[in-house]
Design an enzyme around this catalytic site. Structure first.
Site, PDB file in Angstrom:
ATOM      1  CG  ASP A   1      -2.111  -0.820   1.135  1.00 14.80           C
ATOM      2  OD1 ASP A   1      -2.177  -1.635   0.199  1.00 14.80           O
ATOM      3  OD2 ASP A   1      -3.010  -0.695   1.993  1.00 14.80           O
TER       4      ASP A   1
ATOM      5  CG  HIS B   1      -4.196   7.313   3.140  1.00 16.12           C
ATOM      6  ND1 HIS B   1      -4.513   7.244   4.474  1.00 16.12           N
ATOM      7  CD2 HIS B   1      -3.826   6.050   2.777  1.00 16.12           C
ATOM      8  CE1 HIS B   1      -4.326   6.011   4.919  1.00 16.12           C
ATOM      9  NE2 HIS B   1      -3.915   5.267   3.899  1.00 16.12           N
TER      10      HIS B   1
ATOM     11  CG  HIS C   1       2.023   0.179   4.526  1.00 15.69           C
ATOM     12  ND1 HIS C   1       1.649  -0.787   5.442  1.00 15.69           N
ATOM     13  CD2 HIS C   1       0.913   0.920   4.269  1.00 15.69           C
ATOM     14  CE1 HIS C   1       0.356  -0.632   5.731  1.00 15.69           C
ATOM     15  NE2 HIS C   1      -0.109   0.384   5.026  1.00 15.69           N
TER      16      HIS C   1
ATOM     17  CG  HIS D   1      -4.186   2.877  -0.508  1.00 15.84           C
ATOM     18  ND1 HIS D   1      -5.169   2.144   0.123  1.00 15.84           N
ATOM     19  CD2 HIS D   1      -3.383   3.354   0.494  1.00 15.84           C
ATOM     20  CE1 HIS D   1      -4.973   2.169   1.425  1.00 15.84           C
ATOM     21  NE2 HIS D   1      -3.897   2.908   1.679  1.00 15.84           N
TER      22      HIS D   1
END
Length: 276
Positions: free
Chosen positions: A88, A143, A233, A139
């Site tokens: 991510d 965010h 990540h 994604h």
């Protein structure tokens, strides 16, 4: 009279405590929503797939072409012990090294990319991810927590990275991962409208809390099981150094690495549904 006053005081205290618990409960309900989140497993998608022989042949041909383009093999996860690596919030300054590792290990991954300060900063890495056979997904752009956003904001958060990814790779994403995994019926409806399925995870190293690569590796290995979806990540310093050890250890346990779509094949993730 003193006794009555004490009783009234105790009663008032109990009522205040009950009111506090009730308020807390209402906040929890408000945050979690009124409906239970329904998720679907990769195996359930495979089992429910009702493809004709022609569709299966077409899917195999498509997977084969993708594998040849990226130098990665194909696999039948109905029989193999499959697992999916997902990353991510990239691309980042660490992503080139990660791609080198994945290429060396012949492991495909699924990348859920952020737009602002990531896709727009490292467009060449987005292209490389796609060119080397990885699945490129969204994604969101900034965010933003989608469950806190208005419908138009949700659309903007999802459409903007989709357009940029398609511009850079020639392929429009079909998967997205909501920030913090927070989603609701409104998000589902907009994802359905935009042709996006939501993908959560079954394994997390919580690498956003530590740069200890050994600890990240340990957490992944402890939680991994067949059809698992691993959340990492590549923006954090401890994560990419942990990846070679994670791959080697899971391969020794008999796991085969695939992308999220390969994990579900011959079934496909449906827009508006949530997978874990």
């Amino acid at each position: 009279m003193l006794s009555l006053t004490r009783k009234m005081t105790k009663t008032g205290t109990r009522l205040r405590v009950l009111a506090t618990f009730a308020a807390a409960a209402s906040v929890t309900l408000a945050l979690s929503g009124c409906t239970k989140l329904e998720t679907h497993s990769p195996s359930s998608v495979r089992n429910a797939a009702d493809t004709s022989a022609a569709e299966a042949d077409a899917a195999a041909a498509t997977n084969g072409a993708q594998a040849r383009a990226g130098g990665l093999g194909t696999v039948d996860c109905a029989h193999a012990k499959c697992i999916a690596l997902t990353f991510d919030a990239g691309p980042s300054e660490n992503s080139a090294r990660l791609l080198d590792i994945l290429k060396d290990k012949q492991v495909p991954a699924t990348f859920f990319l952020l737009g602002k300060r990531h896709i727009d900063t490292y467009p060449e890495l987005v292209r490389r991810m796609s060119d080397e056979g990885h699945e490129v997904a969204s994604h969101t752009w900034t965010h933003k927590i989608l469950t806190d956003a208005e419908p138009d904001e949700i659309r903007e958060e999802l459409e903007r990275p989709n357009k940029e990814i398609e511009r850079l790779t020639g392929k429009r994403p079909t998967l997205m991962r909501p920030p913090q995994g927070r989603t609701d019926d409104t998000v589902h409806d907009i994802c359905r409208e935009l042709g996006l399925a939501e993908v959560l995870w079954s394994v997390t190293a919580k690498d956003y809390k530590t740069n200890d690569s050994d600890l990240i590796t340990e957490r992944v290995l402890d939680q991994s099981s067949r059809d698992g979806i691993i959340l990492l990540h590549d923006i954090y310093d401890g994560t990419v150094p942990a990846v070679p050890g994670i791959i080697d250890a899971l391969k020794k346990r008999g796991y085969v690495f695939v992308t999220v779509p390969q994990l579900m094949a011959p079934g496909k993730a449906e827009p508006g549904k949530v997978y874990r």
